[in-house]
Design a protein around this motif. Structure first.
Motif, PDB file in Angstrom:
ATOM      1  N   ASN A 156       0.941  -1.360  -0.090  1.00  0.00           N
ATOM      2  CA  ASN A 156      -0.064  -0.168  -0.077  1.00  0.00           C
ATOM      3  C   ASN A 156       0.881   1.257  -0.082  1.00  0.00           C
ATOM      4  O   ASN A 156       0.283   2.346   0.013  1.00  0.00           O
ATOM      5  N   TYR A 157       2.267   1.107   0.193  1.00  0.00           N
ATOM      6  CA  TYR A 157       3.170   2.460  -0.078  1.00  0.00           C
ATOM      7  C   TYR A 157       2.782   3.253  -1.324  1.00  0.00           C
ATOM      8  O   TYR A 157       2.839   2.381  -2.402  1.00  0.00           O
ATOM      9  N   SER A 158       2.612   4.353  -1.293  1.00  0.00           N
ATOM     10  CA  SER A 158       2.697   5.114  -2.265  1.00  0.00           C
ATOM     11  C   SER A 158       4.051   5.456  -3.082  1.00  0.00           C
ATOM     12  O   SER A 158       5.030   5.196  -2.112  1.00  0.00           O
ATOM     13  N   GLN A 159       4.279   5.974  -3.975  1.00  0.00           N
ATOM     14  CA  GLN A 159       5.560   6.144  -4.835  1.00  0.00           C
ATOM     15  C   GLN A 159       6.290   7.101  -3.768  1.00  0.00           C
ATOM     16  O   GLN A 159       7.415   7.151  -3.459  1.00  0.00           O
ATOM     17  N   LYS A 160       5.515   8.117  -3.415  1.00  0.00           N
ATOM     18  CA  LYS A 160       6.230   9.325  -2.472  1.00  0.00           C
ATOM     19  C   LYS A 160       6.610   8.734  -1.392  1.00  0.00           C
ATOM     20  O   LYS A 160       7.712   9.170  -0.450  1.00  0.00           O
ATOM     21  N   GLU A 161       5.778   7.864  -0.569  1.00  0.00           N
ATOM     22  CA  GLU A 161       6.089   7.269   0.556  1.00  0.00           C
ATOM     23  C   GLU A 161       7.342   6.324   0.583  1.00  0.00           C
ATOM     24  O   GLU A 161       8.106   6.326   1.534  1.00  0.00           O
ATOM     25  N   ILE A 162       7.523   5.752  -0.599  1.00  0.00           N
ATOM     26  CA  ILE A 162       8.746   4.729  -0.829  1.00  0.00           C
ATOM     27  C   ILE A 162       9.921   5.891  -0.978  1.00  0.00           C
ATOM     28  O   ILE A 162      10.848   5.351  -0.230  1.00  0.00           O
ATOM     29  N   VAL A 163       9.838   7.013  -1.648  1.00  0.00           N
ATOM     30  CA  VAL A 163      10.890   7.793  -1.713  1.00  0.00           C
ATOM     31  C   VAL A 163      11.268   8.372  -0.496  1.00  0.00           C
ATOM     32  O   VAL A 163      12.701   8.531  -0.128  1.00  0.00           O
ATOM     33  N   ALA A 164      10.476   8.712   0.349  1.00  0.00           N
ATOM     34  CA  ALA A 164      10.659   9.357   1.696  1.00  0.00           C
ATOM     35  C   ALA A 164      10.960   8.585   2.815  1.00  0.00           C
ATOM     36  O   ALA A 164      11.547   9.048   3.886  1.00  0.00           O
ATOM     37  N   HIS A 165      10.880   6.908   2.573  1.00  0.00           N
ATOM     38  CA  HIS A 165      11.125   6.161   3.478  1.00  0.00           C
ATOM     39  C   HIS A 165      12.745   6.383   4.142  1.00  0.00           C
ATOM     40  O   HIS A 165      13.438   6.463   3.168  1.00  0.00           O
ATOM     41  N   PRO A 166      12.734   5.918   5.334  1.00  0.00           N
ATOM     42  CA  PRO A 166      13.958   6.083   5.951  1.00  0.00           C
ATOM     43  C   PRO A 166      15.117   4.887   5.260  1.00  0.00           C
ATOM     44  O   PRO A 166      16.455   5.628   5.177  1.00  0.00           O
ATOM     45  N   LEU A 167      14.558   3.883   4.970  1.00  0.00           N
ATOM     46  CA  LEU A 167      15.516   2.695   4.325  1.00  0.00           C
ATOM     47  C   LEU A 167      15.981   3.371   2.923  1.00  0.00           C
ATOM     48  O   LEU A 167      17.053   3.132   2.584  1.00  0.00           O
TER      49      LEU A 167
END
Length: 213
Positions: A156-167
């Protein structure tokens, strides 16, 4: 008007705008050839953003951001690209534009291939032979691996959430100086979600409004 290639043979770098124009064998841009020119020019910019083609950095950018820096998209068209970089890229596309390959100028005339073939080639997975991967290419692939790992954990992660993720910051681009737009472009290529879920918030809002009507 025929292109005087002799004026360009001594040049070791080209502005992206000029490289695209010469690639299309255009001396002067007009309404008839503008479409082909724009296709090639935009393909070059996308190749830089994807790490497949490198542009020249200023001394200030190199000192401040390092050799892996990718300039902002809006600042791309006036950038310079080295002749050697263009030759490598052209070979990867299996194309030989005359301004880079003098031997092609005296070759028997044949039907021109449409510039769209450049786009098709860049969209294909190209495996260069015995060429070390570019730094930006390595970073792009690392970001894509991290993105896939995160989507495996939560689809369910959006692409923006993926890019902003700490990992992503730690193991992907490692706090490098990359525009969010560039990293979004990288991760969008490996997004495993269905097309209807990948839609941007703007498009989703449009659909909701259409349903409401």
């Amino acid at each position: 008007m025929a292109i005087n290639y002799g004026l360009y043979d001594i040049k070791q770098s080209f502005r992206i705008n000029d490289a695209a124009r010469l690639w299309c064998e255009i001396e002067q841009i007009n309404e008839r050839n503008k479409k082909d020119y724009n296709i090639v020019r935009n393909t070059m910019v996308e190749a830089i953003l994807m790490g497949d083609l490198e542009c020249v950095l200023s001394d200030e950018e190199y000192e401040k951001f390092g050799k892996d820096y990718i300039p902002p998209y809006i600042d791309m068209y006036g950038r310079f690209v080295l002749r050697d970089e263009l030759v490598v890229w052209a070979n990867s596309l299996k194309q030989k534009p005359k301004f880079l390959f003098p031997e092609e100028r005296n070759a028997p005339k044949r039907k021109k291939s449409k510039p769209v073939t450049v786009v098709e080639c860049t969209q294909a997975v190209i495996a260069p032979k015995e060429i070390a991967p570019r730094p930006n290419q390595i970073i792009k692939e690392r970001c894509q691996v991290v993105a896939l790992m995160l989507w495996e954990q939560d689809i369910n992660y959006s692409q923006k959430e993926i890019v902003a993720h700490p990992l992503m910051k730690k193991h992907g681009y490692q706090n490098g100086s990359f525009e969010e737009r560039t990293i979004l472009l990288w991760v969008s290529k490996v997004d495993p979600r269905p097309p209807e879920i990948k839609k941007t918030p703007f498009k989703k809002k449009e659909n909701e409004m259409a349903d409401a009507l």
